[in-house]
Design a protein around this motif. Structure first.
Motif, short mmCIF file in Angstrom:
data_model
loop_
_atom_site.label_atom_id
_atom_site.label_comp_id
_atom_site.label_asym_id
_atom_site.label_seq_id
_atom_site.Cartn_x
_atom_site.Cartn_y
_atom_site.Cartn_z
N ARG A 138 0.82 -1.20 0.06
CA ARG A 138 0.25 -0.18 -0.13
C ARG A 138 0.99 1.29 0.04
O ARG A 138 0.33 2.23 -0.68
CB ARG A 138 -1.07 -0.02 0.98
CG ARG A 138 -2.06 -1.08 1.01
CD ARG A 138 -3.18 -0.63 2.06
NE ARG A 138 -4.03 -2.03 1.92
CZ ARG A 138 -4.96 -2.30 2.78
NH1 ARG A 138 -4.91 -1.69 4.04
NH2 ARG A 138 -5.84 -3.02 2.80
N PHE A 139 1.92 1.09 0.62
CA PHE A 139 2.86 2.50 0.93
C PHE A 139 3.59 2.84 -0.51
O PHE A 139 3.90 3.92 -0.97
CB PHE A 139 3.68 2.35 1.95
CG PHE A 139 3.03 2.09 3.24
CD1 PHE A 139 2.32 3.41 3.75
CD2 PHE A 139 2.97 1.18 4.05
CE1 PHE A 139 1.72 3.42 5.03
CE2 PHE A 139 2.39 1.09 5.15
CZ PHE A 139 1.78 2.21 5.46
N THR A 140 3.77 1.76 -1.14
CA THR A 140 4.66 1.97 -2.69
C THR A 140 3.94 1.77 -3.84
O THR A 140 4.78 2.30 -4.79
CB THR A 140 6.02 1.22 -2.43
OG1 THR A 140 5.49 -0.49 -2.36
CG2 THR A 140 6.61 1.58 -1.29
N ILE A 141 3.03 1.26 -3.75
CA ILE A 141 2.38 0.87 -5.13
C ILE A 141 2.26 2.14 -5.97
O ILE A 141 2.38 1.81 -7.51
CB ILE A 141 1.21 -0.05 -5.03
CG1 ILE A 141 0.92 -0.83 -6.44
CG2 ILE A 141 -0.22 0.67 -4.40
CD1 ILE A 141 -0.18 -2.06 -6.15
N GLN A 142 1.59 3.15 -5.42
CA GLN A 142 1.13 4.24 -6.32
C GLN A 142 2.51 4.85 -6.92
O GLN A 142 2.37 5.21 -8.26
CB GLN A 142 0.57 5.53 -5.67
CG GLN A 142 -0.33 6.05 -6.37
CD GLN A 142 -1.49 7.25 -5.53
OE1 GLN A 142 -1.27 6.91 -4.20
NE2 GLN A 142 -2.28 7.60 -6.05
N GLN A 143 3.61 4.96 -6.36
CA GLN A 143 4.75 5.44 -6.99
C GLN A 143 5.43 4.22 -7.83
O GLN A 143 5.88 4.69 -9.09
CB GLN A 143 5.96 5.68 -5.81
CG GLN A 143 5.56 7.03 -5.13
CD GLN A 143 4.46 6.34 -3.96
OE1 GLN A 143 4.36 5.40 -3.49
NE2 GLN A 143 3.71 7.54 -3.68
N SER A 144 5.34 3.08 -7.51
CA SER A 144 6.04 1.99 -8.33
C SER A 144 5.23 1.66 -9.59
O SER A 144 5.91 1.19 -10.58
CB SER A 144 6.51 0.79 -7.48
OG SER A 144 5.32 0.26 -7.18
N LEU A 145 3.80 1.68 -9.46
CA LEU A 145 2.96 1.25 -10.53
C LEU A 145 1.80 2.47 -10.67
O LEU A 145 0.82 2.08 -10.17
CB LEU A 145 2.41 -0.02 -10.28
CG LEU A 145 3.34 -1.42 -10.26
CD1 LEU A 145 2.80 -2.40 -9.33
CD2 LEU A 145 3.93 -1.82 -11.25
N PRO A 146 2.39 3.45 -11.50
CA PRO A 146 1.27 4.48 -11.76
C PRO A 146 0.04 3.83 -12.57
O PRO A 146 0.15 2.94 -13.18
CB PRO A 146 2.09 5.49 -12.34
CG PRO A 146 3.16 4.92 -13.02
CD PRO A 146 3.31 3.60 -12.17
N PRO A 147 -0.85 4.77 -12.50
CA PRO A 147 -2.20 4.59 -13.41
C PRO A 147 -1.74 4.16 -14.93
O PRO A 147 -0.65 4.96 -15.36
CB PRO A 147 -3.18 5.52 -13.46
CG PRO A 147 -2.80 5.83 -12.08
CD PRO A 147 -1.34 5.73 -11.98
N GLY A 148 -1.89 3.08 -15.66
CA GLY A 148 -1.75 2.89 -17.16
C GLY A 148 -0.64 1.65 -17.02
O GLY A 148 -0.32 1.05 -17.97
N SER A 149 -0.01 1.20 -15.77
CA SER A 149 0.77 0.03 -15.73
C SER A 149 -0.09 -0.90 -15.90
O SER A 149 -1.10 -1.28 -15.39
CB SER A 149 1.48 0.24 -14.27
OG SER A 149 2.26 1.30 -14.07
N TRP A 150 0.75 -2.17 -16.60
CA TRP A 150 0.33 -3.45 -16.77
C TRP A 150 0.57 -4.23 -15.45
O TRP A 150 1.77 -4.15 -15.13
CB TRP A 150 0.49 -4.29 -17.77
CG TRP A 150 0.21 -3.75 -19.09
CD1 TRP A 150 0.46 -2.81 -19.90
CD2 TRP A 150 -1.03 -4.22 -19.75
NE1 TRP A 150 -0.28 -2.44 -20.90
CE2 TRP A 150 -1.44 -3.30 -20.86
CE3 TRP A 150 -1.84 -5.24 -19.43
CZ2 TRP A 150 -2.47 -3.80 -21.77
CZ3 TRP A 150 -3.28 -5.57 -20.18
CH2 TRP A 150 -3.11 -4.80 -21.25
N VAL A 151 -0.20 -5.10 -14.63
CA VAL A 151 0.20 -5.87 -13.66
C VAL A 151 -0.75 -7.24 -13.81
O VAL A 151 -1.69 -7.19 -14.35
CB VAL A 151 -0.54 -4.84 -12.14
CG1 VAL A 151 0.42 -3.73 -12.13
CG2 VAL A 151 -2.00 -4.65 -12.34
N GLU A 152 -0.07 -8.18 -12.88
CA GLU A 152 -0.78 -9.57 -12.74
C GLU A 152 -1.29 -9.49 -11.22
O GLU A 152 -0.49 -9.28 -10.25
CB GLU A 152 0.33 -10.53 -13.07
CG GLU A 152 -0.38 -11.96 -12.90
CD GLU A 152 0.43 -13.01 -13.28
OE1 GLU A 152 0.08 -14.23 -13.03
OE2 GLU A 152 1.60 -12.67 -13.90
#
Length: 196
Positions: free
Chosen positions: A46-60
Protein backbone atom coordinates in the motif's frame (compact mmCIF):
# COMPACT_ATOMS: atom_id res chain seq x y z
CA UNK A 1 -25.18 -14.14 -4.62
CA UNK A 2 -22.62 -16.11 -2.68
CA UNK A 3 -19.84 -14.49 -0.67
CA UNK A 4 -17.60 -17.56 -1.15
CA UNK A 5 -13.93 -16.73 -1.84
CA UNK A 6 -12.45 -18.28 -4.98
CA UNK A 7 -8.75 -18.17 -5.98
CA UNK A 8 -8.15 -16.03 -9.06
CA UNK A 9 -5.52 -14.54 -11.33
CA UNK A 10 -6.12 -11.42 -13.39
CA UNK A 11 -3.98 -9.45 -15.79
CA UNK A 12 -4.85 -5.90 -16.71
CA UNK A 13 -4.04 -2.22 -16.68
CA UNK A 14 -4.37 -0.01 -13.59
CA UNK A 15 -7.06 2.63 -14.15
CA UNK A 16 -6.99 4.50 -10.82
CA UNK A 17 -6.35 4.26 -7.09
CA UNK A 18 -8.75 4.72 -4.18
CA UNK A 19 -7.50 6.07 -0.86
CA UNK A 20 -8.88 5.60 2.65
CA UNK A 21 -9.90 8.59 4.78
CA UNK A 22 -6.38 9.08 6.13
CA UNK A 23 -4.75 9.11 2.66
CA UNK A 24 -3.33 5.57 2.43
CA UNK A 25 -4.03 3.93 -0.94
CA UNK A 26 -6.23 0.93 -0.21
CA UNK A 27 -7.75 -0.18 -3.54
CA UNK A 28 -7.22 0.10 -7.25
CA UNK A 29 -9.43 -0.24 -10.30
CA UNK A 30 -8.13 -2.70 -12.89
CA UNK A 31 -9.21 -2.94 -16.55
CA UNK A 32 -9.25 -6.62 -17.53
CA UNK A 33 -10.62 -8.45 -20.54
CA UNK A 34 -13.71 -9.19 -18.44
CA UNK A 35 -14.28 -5.53 -17.59
CA UNK A 36 -13.32 -3.25 -14.72
CA UNK A 37 -12.81 -4.78 -11.31
CA UNK A 38 -11.97 -3.38 -7.87
CA UNK A 39 -8.83 -4.85 -6.26
CA UNK A 40 -7.96 -4.53 -2.57
CA UNK A 41 -4.21 -3.90 -2.35
CA UNK A 42 -2.21 -6.10 0.08
CA UNK A 43 -1.00 -4.15 3.12
CA UNK A 44 2.75 -4.52 2.41
CA UNK A 45 2.28 -2.89 -1.02
CA UNK A 46 0.00 0.00 0.00
CA UNK A 47 2.75 2.50 0.78
CA UNK A 48 4.71 2.07 -2.45
CA UNK A 49 2.36 0.82 -5.13
CA UNK A 50 1.22 4.22 -6.39
CA UNK A 51 4.82 5.35 -6.98
CA UNK A 52 6.08 2.06 -8.43
CA UNK A 53 3.00 1.24 -10.54
CA UNK A 54 1.21 4.42 -11.68
CA UNK A 55 -2.14 4.36 -13.56
CA UNK A 56 -1.65 2.79 -16.98
CA UNK A 57 0.79 0.15 -15.69
CA UNK A 58 0.19 -3.48 -16.62
CA UNK A 59 -0.04 -5.78 -13.60
CA UNK A 60 -0.79 -9.37 -12.69
CA UNK A 61 -2.95 -9.86 -9.61
CA UNK A 62 -3.13 -13.15 -7.72
CA UNK A 63 -5.56 -13.46 -4.87
CA UNK A 64 -9.20 -14.24 -4.10
CA UNK A 65 -12.40 -13.04 -5.65
CA UNK A 66 -15.85 -12.82 -4.11
CA UNK A 67 -19.21 -11.24 -4.71
CA UNK A 68 -20.36 -8.46 -2.42
CA UNK A 69 -23.97 -7.93 -3.36
CA UNK A 70 -23.92 -7.62 -7.14
CA UNK A 71 -20.30 -6.44 -7.32
CA UNK A 72 -17.30 -8.69 -7.95
CA UNK A 73 -14.23 -7.75 -5.87
CA UNK A 74 -10.71 -9.12 -5.67
CA UNK A 75 -8.55 -9.20 -2.55
CA UNK A 76 -4.99 -9.39 -3.83
CA UNK A 77 -2.33 -11.51 -2.19
CA UNK A 78 0.28 -10.07 -4.55
CA UNK A 79 0.37 -7.50 -7.35
CA UNK A 80 3.34 -7.68 -9.72
CA UNK A 81 4.23 -5.66 -12.83
CA UNK A 82 3.86 -7.43 -16.15
CA UNK A 83 3.57 -6.59 -19.82
CA UNK A 84 0.70 -7.36 -22.16
CA UNK A 85 1.27 -10.63 -23.97
CA UNK A 86 -0.91 -12.36 -26.52
CA UNK A 87 -3.33 -14.67 -24.75
CA UNK A 88 -2.45 -13.33 -21.31
CA UNK A 89 -5.61 -11.28 -20.86
CA UNK A 90 -7.03 -13.63 -18.26
CA UNK A 91 -10.65 -12.93 -17.54
CA UNK A 92 -11.66 -12.75 -13.93
CA UNK A 93 -13.67 -15.97 -13.69
CA UNK A 94 -17.22 -15.52 -12.47
CA UNK A 95 -18.27 -18.27 -10.07
CA UNK A 96 -21.54 -19.92 -10.94
CA UNK A 97 -23.97 -20.68 -8.14
CA UNK A 98 -24.21 -24.41 -7.52
CA UNK A 99 -26.65 -26.41 -5.45
CA UNK A 100 -24.41 -29.38 -4.81
CA UNK A 101 -21.63 -30.55 -7.09
CA UNK A 102 -22.39 -33.60 -9.18
CA UNK A 103 -19.74 -36.26 -8.58
CA UNK A 104 -18.71 -38.03 -11.73
CA UNK A 105 -16.80 -41.28 -11.71
CA UNK A 106 -13.19 -40.18 -11.62
CA UNK A 107 -10.25 -41.43 -13.52
CA UNK A 108 -7.97 -40.53 -10.67
CA UNK A 109 -4.84 -38.71 -11.65
CA UNK A 110 -1.66 -39.88 -9.97
CA UNK A 111 -0.82 -38.00 -6.79
CA UNK A 112 2.32 -35.92 -7.26
CA UNK A 113 2.77 -34.88 -3.64
CA UNK A 114 1.81 -32.13 -1.25
CA UNK A 115 2.89 -28.68 -0.16
CA UNK A 116 2.87 -27.76 3.51
CA UNK A 117 2.61 -24.08 4.50
CA UNK A 118 3.09 -22.98 8.11
CA UNK A 119 -0.11 -21.36 9.41
CA UNK A 120 1.20 -20.03 12.73
CA UNK A 121 0.90 -16.29 13.32
CA UNK A 122 4.60 -15.42 12.80
CA UNK A 123 4.71 -17.05 9.37
CA UNK A 124 1.34 -15.58 8.38
CA UNK A 125 2.50 -12.08 9.42
CA UNK A 126 5.64 -12.51 7.33
CA UNK A 127 3.65 -13.37 4.18
CA UNK A 128 2.33 -16.89 4.71
CA UNK A 129 -1.20 -15.84 3.79
CA UNK A 130 0.01 -14.47 0.44
CA UNK A 131 2.05 -17.65 -0.15
CA UNK A 132 -1.07 -19.77 0.44
CA UNK A 133 -3.15 -17.65 -1.97
CA UNK A 134 -0.53 -17.78 -4.73
CA UNK A 135 -0.06 -21.54 -4.32
CA UNK A 136 -3.81 -22.15 -4.38
CA UNK A 137 -4.30 -20.01 -7.51
CA UNK A 138 -1.29 -21.47 -9.36
CA UNK A 139 -2.18 -25.08 -8.59
CA UNK A 140 -5.69 -24.42 -9.90
CA UNK A 141 -4.40 -22.61 -13.00
CA UNK A 142 -1.95 -25.41 -13.81
CA UNK A 143 -4.57 -28.11 -13.27
CA UNK A 144 -2.64 -29.59 -10.34
CA UNK A 145 -5.10 -28.95 -7.52
CA UNK A 146 -6.26 -32.61 -7.52
CA UNK A 147 -2.75 -34.05 -7.72
CA UNK A 148 -0.93 -31.75 -5.30
CA UNK A 149 -2.49 -31.32 -1.86
CA UNK A 150 -2.04 -27.95 -0.17
CA UNK A 151 -1.88 -28.39 3.62
CA UNK A 152 -1.59 -25.95 6.49
CA UNK A 153 0.75 -27.00 9.29
CA UNK A 154 1.68 -25.93 12.77
CA UNK A 155 5.00 -24.38 13.71
CA UNK A 156 8.04 -25.60 11.75
CA UNK A 157 10.40 -24.20 14.43
CA UNK A 158 11.87 -21.50 12.16
CA UNK A 159 9.53 -18.63 13.00
CA UNK A 160 12.00 -15.80 12.41
CA UNK A 161 12.73 -17.14 8.92
CA UNK A 162 9.06 -17.38 7.89
CA UNK A 163 7.09 -17.97 5.87
CA UNK A 164 8.10 -21.64 5.81
CA UNK A 165 7.05 -24.08 3.07
CA UNK A 166 7.82 -27.79 2.55
CA UNK A 167 7.42 -29.60 -0.79
CA UNK A 168 6.75 -33.35 -0.49
CA UNK A 169 7.72 -36.05 -1.44
CA UNK A 170 11.06 -34.24 -1.99
CA UNK A 171 11.10 -33.07 1.67
CA UNK A 172 12.47 -29.74 0.42
CA UNK A 173 12.12 -27.05 3.11
CA UNK A 174 12.17 -23.37 2.14
CA UNK A 175 12.28 -20.38 4.49
CA UNK A 176 11.64 -16.67 3.85
CA UNK A 177 9.64 -17.61 0.75
CA UNK A 178 8.39 -14.72 -1.40
CA UNK A 179 5.21 -15.04 -3.51
CA UNK A 180 7.24 -14.41 -6.70
CA UNK A 181 9.31 -17.57 -6.00
CA UNK A 182 6.28 -19.89 -6.04
CA UNK A 183 6.19 -20.18 -9.85
CA UNK A 184 9.78 -21.44 -10.03
CA UNK A 185 9.33 -23.76 -7.03
CA UNK A 186 6.25 -25.38 -8.59
CA UNK A 187 8.11 -25.98 -11.84
CA UNK A 188 11.11 -27.37 -9.95
CA UNK A 189 9.11 -29.85 -7.85
CA UNK A 190 6.13 -30.68 -10.08
CA UNK A 191 7.43 -30.01 -13.59
CA UNK A 192 6.06 -33.28 -14.98
CA UNK A 193 2.55 -31.86 -15.03
CA UNK A 194 3.08 -28.13 -14.60
CA UNK A 195 1.95 -25.93 -17.44
CA UNK A 196 -0.83 -27.13 -19.73
Amino acid sequence: MSSHKVPCRAVGRILSFEAADFGEVKRLWLATSGGEVQVKIPKPQRFTIQQSLPPGSWVEVIGYQKWEGSELKIKAAIIVPTSPRAGDWAEVPVPQPTASPQRQPEATAPKLGSIQVCQKSDCCKRGGTAIWAVLEAELERRGLSEQVKLRGTGCMKQCKAGPNVVFLPDKAHYSSVKPQQIFQLLEQHFNAASLP
